[in-house]
Scaffold this active site. Sequence first.
Site, mmCIF file in Angstrom:
data_model
loop_
_atom_site.group_PDB
_atom_site.id
_atom_site.type_symbol
_atom_site.label_atom_id
_atom_site.label_comp_id
_atom_site.label_asym_id
_atom_site.label_seq_id
_atom_site.Cartn_x
_atom_site.Cartn_y
_atom_site.Cartn_z
ATOM 1 N N LYS A 138 48.497 39.063 36.759
ATOM 2 C CA LYS A 138 47.032 39.058 36.688
ATOM 3 C C LYS A 138 46.565 38.758 35.260
ATOM 4 O O LYS A 138 45.742 37.874 35.031
ATOM 5 C CB LYS A 138 46.500 40.425 37.161
ATOM 6 C CG LYS A 138 45.014 40.621 36.973
ATOM 7 C CD LYS A 138 44.201 39.653 37.812
ATOM 8 C CE LYS A 138 42.742 39.637 37.392
ATOM 9 N NZ LYS A 138 41.976 38.593 38.012
ATOM 10 N N ASN B 123 44.600 35.175 33.901
ATOM 11 C CA ASN B 123 43.300 35.147 33.226
ATOM 12 C C ASN B 123 43.419 34.662 31.779
ATOM 13 O O ASN B 123 42.575 33.897 31.309
ATOM 14 C CB ASN B 123 42.629 36.525 33.286
ATOM 15 C CG ASN B 123 41.872 36.701 34.592
ATOM 16 O OD1 ASN B 123 41.908 35.829 35.463
ATOM 17 N ND2 ASN B 123 41.182 37.811 34.750
ATOM 18 N N CYS C 39 35.569 39.491 33.287
ATOM 19 C CA CYS C 39 37.036 39.565 33.283
ATOM 20 C C CYS C 39 37.705 38.899 32.087
ATOM 21 O O CYS C 39 38.448 39.556 31.360
ATOM 22 C CB CYS C 39 37.584 38.963 34.577
ATOM 23 S SG CYS C 39 37.192 39.976 36.007
ATOM 24 N N THR D 24 42.324 45.784 37.313
ATOM 25 C CA THR D 24 43.237 45.121 36.375
ATOM 26 C C THR D 24 43.698 46.139 35.333
ATOM 27 O O THR D 24 42.881 46.661 34.563
ATOM 28 C CB THR D 24 42.515 43.937 35.694
ATOM 29 O OG1 THR D 24 42.043 43.064 36.721
ATOM 30 C CG2 THR D 24 43.438 43.186 34.760
ATOM 31 N N LYS E 82 23.800 53.223 45.162
ATOM 32 C CA LYS E 82 24.603 52.071 45.576
ATOM 33 C C LYS E 82 25.137 52.287 47.000
ATOM 34 O O LYS E 82 25.062 51.416 47.859
ATOM 35 C CB LYS E 82 25.770 51.927 44.596
ATOM 36 C CG LYS E 82 26.428 50.567 44.609
ATOM 37 C CD LYS E 82 27.574 50.480 43.621
ATOM 38 C CE LYS E 82 27.173 49.892 42.305
ATOM 39 N NZ LYS E 82 28.307 49.508 41.448
ATOM 40 N N GLY F 298 32.433 23.689 26.820
ATOM 41 C CA GLY F 298 31.088 24.256 26.891
ATOM 42 C C GLY F 298 30.916 25.397 25.928
ATOM 43 O O GLY F 298 31.323 25.324 24.756
ATOM 44 N N ASP G 67 32.065 55.363 46.415
ATOM 45 C CA ASP G 67 31.613 55.210 45.031
ATOM 46 C C ASP G 67 30.939 56.506 44.592
ATOM 47 O O ASP G 67 30.521 57.312 45.432
ATOM 48 C CB ASP G 67 30.638 54.031 44.910
ATOM 49 C CG ASP G 67 30.659 53.397 43.517
ATOM 50 O OD1 ASP G 67 31.221 52.291 43.361
ATOM 51 O OD2 ASP G 67 30.126 54.035 42.584
ATOM 52 N N GLU H 129 43.792 41.598 41.894
ATOM 53 C CA GLU H 129 42.771 40.802 42.597
ATOM 54 C C GLU H 129 42.502 39.518 41.805
ATOM 55 O O GLU H 129 42.359 39.574 40.588
ATOM 56 C CB GLU H 129 41.484 41.631 42.726
ATOM 57 C CG GLU H 129 40.365 40.920 43.418
ATOM 58 C CD GLU H 129 40.772 40.432 44.805
ATOM 59 O OE1 GLU H 129 41.090 41.259 45.668
ATOM 60 O OE2 GLU H 129 40.796 39.201 45.014
HETATM 61 P P1 NAD Z 1 32.349 47.014 38.778
HETATM 62 O O1 NAD Z 1 31.974 47.608 37.492
HETATM 63 O O2 NAD Z 1 31.463 46.003 39.427
HETATM 64 O O3 NAD Z 1 32.585 48.162 39.850
HETATM 65 C C1 NAD Z 1 33.302 49.335 39.603
HETATM 66 C C2 NAD Z 1 32.769 50.414 40.541
HETATM 67 O O4 NAD Z 1 33.584 51.570 40.418
HETATM 68 C C3 NAD Z 1 31.349 50.829 40.227
HETATM 69 O O5 NAD Z 1 30.549 50.719 41.395
HETATM 70 C C4 NAD Z 1 31.484 52.289 39.786
HETATM 71 O O6 NAD Z 1 30.382 53.091 40.137
HETATM 72 C C5 NAD Z 1 32.734 52.701 40.539
HETATM 73 N N1 NAD Z 1 33.407 53.874 39.997
HETATM 74 C C6 NAD Z 1 33.649 54.192 38.706
HETATM 75 N N2 NAD Z 1 34.302 55.362 38.632
HETATM 76 C C7 NAD Z 1 34.477 55.799 39.902
HETATM 77 C C8 NAD Z 1 35.102 56.931 40.471
HETATM 78 N N3 NAD Z 1 35.679 57.866 39.710
HETATM 79 N N4 NAD Z 1 35.105 57.072 41.815
HETATM 80 C C9 NAD Z 1 34.530 56.123 42.581
HETATM 81 N N5 NAD Z 1 33.935 55.025 42.104
HETATM 82 C C10 NAD Z 1 33.910 54.857 40.775
HETATM 83 O O7 NAD Z 1 33.799 46.426 38.563
HETATM 84 P P2 NAD Z 1 34.453 45.113 39.233
HETATM 85 O O8 NAD Z 1 33.893 43.890 38.595
HETATM 86 O O9 NAD Z 1 34.444 45.241 40.710
HETATM 87 O O10 NAD Z 1 35.945 45.256 38.704
HETATM 88 C C11 NAD Z 1 36.803 46.268 39.188
HETATM 89 C C12 NAD Z 1 38.203 45.980 38.694
HETATM 90 O O11 NAD Z 1 38.665 44.744 39.250
HETATM 91 C C13 NAD Z 1 38.315 45.821 37.178
HETATM 92 O O12 NAD Z 1 39.550 46.337 36.760
HETATM 93 C C14 NAD Z 1 38.272 44.312 36.967
HETATM 94 O O13 NAD Z 1 38.932 43.924 35.803
HETATM 95 C C15 NAD Z 1 39.018 43.836 38.205
HETATM 96 N N6 NAD Z 1 38.657 42.486 38.654
HETATM 97 C C16 NAD Z 1 37.353 42.095 38.647
HETATM 98 C C17 NAD Z 1 37.033 40.812 39.105
HETATM 99 C C18 NAD Z 1 35.594 40.342 39.085
HETATM 100 O O14 NAD Z 1 35.382 39.129 39.259
HETATM 101 N N7 NAD Z 1 34.601 41.184 38.915
HETATM 102 C C19 NAD Z 1 38.029 39.956 39.583
HETATM 103 C C20 NAD Z 1 39.345 40.412 39.594
HETATM 104 C C21 NAD Z 1 39.661 41.679 39.125
#
Ligand code: NAD
Length: 427
Positions: free
Chosen positions: A202, A206, A258, A121, A35, A251, A30, A149
């Site tokens: 995906k 959703n 997402c 996504t 973090k 609700g 990251d 995912e």
């Molecule tokens: P998040 O915002 O929690 O995490 C993203 C991470 O990427 C952050 O820690 C950020 O610092 C890091 N990041 C950003 N730019 C970066 C770079 N250039 N190099 C390295 N790290 C970098 O996001 P999330 O909720 O984990 O979602 C990630 C993806 O997965 C999204 O596309 C989301 O739509 C998808 N997704 C999320 C969920 C969910 O429940 N949160 C479920 C399925 C899919």
Amino acid sequence: MNVTVIGTGFVGVVSAGVFSKFGNTVYGLDVVEPKIKGLQQGKAPFFEPGLEDLIQSSLKNGNLKFTTSYPTAIKDADVIIIAVGTPSASDGQADLKYVFAACESFAPYLKPGAIVAIKSTVPPGTNAKVEALLQTKTHVPFHTASLPEFLKEGSAVHDALYPDRVVIGARDPDVTHKLLKLHQPLPGEKITITPESAQMSKYSANAYLAQRITFINQIANLCEKNGADVQEVIRAMGQDKRIGQHYWYPGLGYGGSCFPKDVKELAAYSRAVGEGDGLFVKIDQLNDKRITKLIDKFAAQVGGWKNKQVAVLGLAFKPNTDDMREAPSLKIIPALTKAGAQVVAYDPKANQAAKVILQNLHTTDDPYTAAAGSQVTIILVEWPELISLELPKLKAAMRGNVFIDTRNQYDPTEVTAAGFEYIGIGR
Ligand code: NAD
């Protein structure tokens, strides 16, 4: 296999934990230094049941490492999984800037034959853009793939270990084979399709789930006009095997990181490819207006919010998480305050996260203290603790007797018998 997961947010850190649990050598990378420092010490950056145990056991056996260094994490990686955020841009389309920034950063260190798999996504067509970008930054051969995912926050570790299905989107059979091998320890159907189908699967999942929530909210609105109880309607309707009893949540509408953005992104994608956005944009609009509509309805039922003390129970966007992204509380609390109410709030895990956003929020350490002296208690999230409240204790703590159950988790007869005026959704 050597696996590097880029982005250690909800999806990335869980994926890194799961792949390392199965004996792969995994780097979680990251750009946010604190973090990574926390993760190196086994501390999850957010609350997610089972996540710290998962990370700590892999850190201990050496299968999992966290770093901010691209050269360290990429040079030996067979599979690079992109799991950075993809928020909606102002026109609703997926903003791919973090995906592209990550690609620019890792391209110079790619090992020949590496697979770059996009777990974030993203809309169909993104792989071609990523390939074009990478080709300007590296001369080594590489492949791209899509690994959407489907985990749910609050049960992310369980969902990732026991998925309903694993979707692998790749064109090259060798890539499919390698990704199948990586996912082989996981149960659930392995679906190998094209990247475009994987990405559409995906967004479709959703948008469909979001649409179910919007649909049942529309039905709930009608039930309120005619004395029907939406929960009874669901019981009767759900017996139809084509429909089912599951995933009906009348609700406050859908929230979280997402559904809102994915519906917007599908609408924008649909517009961009000339298909219009009718259904998807309507789902988004109805959901957007949902909370204002309910706050106005509740205001009429409680005789206005002015000078009312209101206990708000549940702040996160759903149970078992402290994630506040698009949480209903972020709209409801300011609306209540603006209308003249004093809010005292409680969430089992999200008090601190909520206060970062709602800076003057008054929170308490338990639901009964939040309700002390209140005229109205409103339950926003179905945390186990909040759907099993001791009603006599709650009633004794309150000054008034209005009980608003926005999750339809209580039996109205029992709540009424405890001396409350019960207000639910569509009943
Ligand atoms: P998040 O915002 O929690 O995490 C993203 C991470 O990427 C952050 O820690 C950020 O610092 C890091 N990041 C950003 N730019 C970066 C770079 N250039 N190099 C390295 N790290 C970098 O996001 P999330 O909720 O984990 O979602 C990630 C993806 O997965 C999204 O596309 C989301 O739509 C998808 N997704 C999320 C969920 C969910 O429940 N949160 C479920 C399925 C899919």
